[in-house]
Design a protein around this motif. Sequence first.
Motif, PDB file in Angstrom:
ATOM      1  N   TRP A  49       0.838  -1.208   0.000  1.00  0.00           N
ATOM      2  CA  TRP A  49       0.000   0.000   0.000  1.00  0.00           C
ATOM      3  C   TRP A  49       0.871   1.255   0.000  1.00  0.00           C
ATOM      4  O   TRP A  49       0.627   2.196  -0.776  1.00  0.00           O
ATOM      5  CB  TRP A  49      -0.903  -0.054   1.230  1.00  0.00           C
ATOM      6  N   ALA A  50       1.905   1.276   0.845  1.00  0.00           N
ATOM      7  CA  ALA A  50       2.794   2.437   0.900  1.00  0.00           C
ATOM      8  C   ALA A  50       3.566   2.620  -0.404  1.00  0.00           C
ATOM      9  O   ALA A  50       3.727   3.744  -0.910  1.00  0.00           O
ATOM     10  CB  ALA A  50       3.769   2.289   2.075  1.00  0.00           C
ATOM     11  N   ALA A  51       4.025   1.498  -0.982  1.00  0.00           N
ATOM     12  CA  ALA A  51       4.785   1.590  -2.232  1.00  0.00           C
ATOM     13  C   ALA A  51       3.907   2.097  -3.375  1.00  0.00           C
ATOM     14  O   ALA A  51       4.327   2.941  -4.172  1.00  0.00           O
ATOM     15  CB  ALA A  51       5.378   0.227  -2.575  1.00  0.00           C
ATOM     16  N   ALA A  52       2.676   1.592  -3.449  1.00  0.00           N
ATOM     17  CA  ALA A  52       1.769   2.044  -4.507  1.00  0.00           C
ATOM     18  C   ALA A  52       1.399   3.509  -4.327  1.00  0.00           C
ATOM     19  O   ALA A  52       1.264   4.261  -5.312  1.00  0.00           O
ATOM     20  CB  ALA A  52       0.517   1.165  -4.522  1.00  0.00           C
ATOM     21  N   SER A  53       1.238   3.954  -3.079  1.00  0.00           N
ATOM     22  CA  SER A  53       0.923   5.363  -2.835  1.00  0.00           C
ATOM     23  C   SER A  53       2.095   6.256  -3.203  1.00  0.00           C
ATOM     24  O   SER A  53       1.908   7.330  -3.802  1.00  0.00           O
ATOM     25  CB  SER A  53       0.542   5.562  -1.364  1.00  0.00           C
TER      26      SER A  53
END
Length: 282
Positions: A49-53
Motif C-alpha cells: 500500500w505504501a509503495a503504490a501510494s
Amino acid sequence: MSAVTTTTTAVAAPEAAELPQVRRRRRLSPGRRLPATRLSGPLLLFALWAAASAAGTLDTGAIPAPWTVLRTAGHLWTDGTLPTDVLTSLERAAYGFAIGLTAGVLLALASGLSRTGEALIDGTVQLNRAIPTLGLIPLFILWLGIGETFKIAIIAIVVYIPIYLNTHAALSGIDSRFVELAEVQGLSRLAFVRQVVIPGALPGFFVGLRLGVTGSWLGLVVLEQINATSGLGYLMFQAQNYGQSDVILVGLLIYGVFGLISDSAVRLVERRVLSWRRTLSS
C-alpha cells in the motif's frame, strides 16, 4: 569352514559399507513455529500500500496514503474523538460477546449431554442460524427500541451461534468408548463432565470462540451506523457523508487491529490450555 566364512564376510563388507546405515526420514510436518509470523501478511500488505501510494498508482481521493491515514488518526486522537469512539465500541462488543459466550456454552452443554435438550435446542439454533442475523435488526428495534439494548442483543446472537455449533459438534464427536470407560469406572455425572466432556469439547469450543470474537466486530461495524451517536461505526458513517475516506480507513484499520489482537489472544490461550495435545500445528 571358518576360512570360507571369513572370505565371504570380507567380500560382503565393502558392499555393506556402500549402503546407508540409517535411512533419513522425510519430514512431513510444517516445521518449527516461528515467532510473530502472523504479522508478515499484514505488514506485507501495508508495505505494498505504501509503495503504490508513493509511486502515485493509487487515487488518493479513494485510497489515501498510509501516512495520511496515520496523520488523521493522530488528529482524531488528540482532539478526543477517537478515544471516546473506541471505548464505546469496546464496551458494546464486550457486553454482546459475554452474553453470546455464556448462551452458546450453556446451550451446547444442554443439547450435547441430553437427548431431550438436543430435541428442544438444536433445531431451534439451526433455524436461527439459517436466518440472516442482520435481517433481525428491524424486528429487534420494534421489540427493544433503537437504543443500546438491541445492538448488544444482535452482537450476542452473532457470537453465540458459532460457539454453540462448534462446541456441540465437539461434544457429539467424543468417542463413545470414553463414555463406556467412565461408566465402568463409576464416575459421577460431575466427574464425567470434568474429566471427559470438557477436555473433549475444548478444541471445538476454541474454534467457535475465535469465530465468535470475529463476528462481534463484524456485527458492531454495521450496528453502530444505526441511530448511534458514538462508536467507530458512527465515526465512519459520518465520514462517508462528508467524503472523508481517510477517516473511514482509520476506522477499518482499528477494527482490523482489534480483530487481529483478539484472535491472537484466543490462540495463545488455546495453546496454553490444550498444551497436552500433539497436533500438526504444534
